[in-house]
Design an enzyme around this catalytic site. Structure first.
Site, PDB file in Angstrom:
ATOM      1  N   GLU A  79       0.866  -1.182   0.000  1.00  0.00           N
ATOM      2  CA  GLU A  79       0.000   0.000   0.000  1.00  0.00           C
ATOM      3  C   GLU A  79       0.897   1.224   0.000  1.00  0.00           C
ATOM      4  O   GLU A  79       1.877   1.297   0.756  1.00  0.00           O
ATOM      5  CB  GLU A  79      -0.903   0.023   1.228  1.00  0.00           C
TER       6      GLU A  79
ATOM      7  N   GLU B 104      -2.539  11.601   2.877  1.00  0.00           N
ATOM      8  CA  GLU B 104      -3.363  11.155   4.001  1.00  0.00           C
ATOM      9  C   GLU B 104      -3.125  12.049   5.201  1.00  0.00           C
ATOM     10  O   GLU B 104      -2.027  12.555   5.422  1.00  0.00           O
ATOM     11  CB  GLU B 104      -3.053   9.701   4.367  1.00  0.00           C
TER      12      GLU B 104
END
Length: 229
Positions: free
Chosen positions: A23, A28
């Site tokens: 990932e 974020e």
């Protein structure tokens, strides 16, 4: 990008059989932060070195002055449990500060056998070949990235395969609730009862483009995938 109390926006890439095919979190964070967080979550045996930071202008996330350098999602030690490895991008690269600057560009370069690099550009610092809609952008002219993750003996390229792209907006949860006085219960109360907090909680994306190198599966230096919202 989405902003507002309790929000947790992200733009990320994930392979099947998580975390074994990797990932990459390009963008974020949670409301209350003013910097973007760039993270990797992998299977076992993917480790960074602190001196890699000479190649980028972000900083390793740490606890007690000890950086999280194992990207293995389930690493279990004093300083890293279900953590992955993360880099804090420079201030101003997230939510309100980013929006106040008039937005910008986030770019991921995945060189399959060599490295992963991420840039966070805020207006007016977007490179000319991006602003001019070049069909042959050159990351080597973009300056120091926010994060540079070498791939090789420390972290095999095989940790990242068949990645799919996701944009999302989460709310509350263990991370976002830390920034709300009263914790998770207070966070959920805001979410359920104060819609005025979410007038800016939406994505406004001008475009997403994917480029390939000669000989790879994407084509020859032109956008092989593009959409706009």
């Amino acid at each position: 990008m989405p902003s507002g109390n309790t929000t947790w926006p992200s733009w990320w890439f994930q392979g099947p059989n998580w975390p074994n095919n990797g990932e990459i979190d390009v963008l974020e964070g949670v409301y209350g932060m003013n910097y973007n967080l760039i993270s990797l979550h992998t299977g076992n045996n993917c480790t960074m070195q602190q001196n890699y930071s000479t190649y980028f202008n972000g900083t390793w996330v740490d606890s007690g002055n000890k950086p999280y350098l194992s990207c293995y999602q389930y690493a279990n030690s004093t300083n890293t449990t279900n953590q992955g490895c993360s880099v804090e991008a420079p201030k101003g690269t997230f939510q309100d500060a980013f929006n106040a600057a008039g937005g910008g560009v986030f770019a991921l370069q995945w060189d399959r056998n060599n490295y992963i690099r991420v840039w966070n550009f805020i207006n007016p610092n977007i490179p000319d070949d991006i602003k001019n809609n070049s069909t042959n952008p050159n990351p080597d002219t973009w300056g120091i990235p926010s994060a540079h993750i070498p791939l090789g003996s420390n972290c095999s390229p095989s940790h990242f395969n068949n990645l799919s792209m996701t944009f999302d907006i989460a709310f509350c949860g263990g991370w976002a609730s830390q920034y709300v006085s009263g914790g998770e219960a207070a966070c959920e109360n805001v979410l359920l009862n104060d819609p005025s907090q979410f007038s800016e909680a939406y994505w406004l994306i001008n475009y997403v483009k994917v480029f390939g190198k000669p000989g790879d599966s994407l084509g020859t230096y032109y956008p092989t995938c593009q959409f706009a919202c």
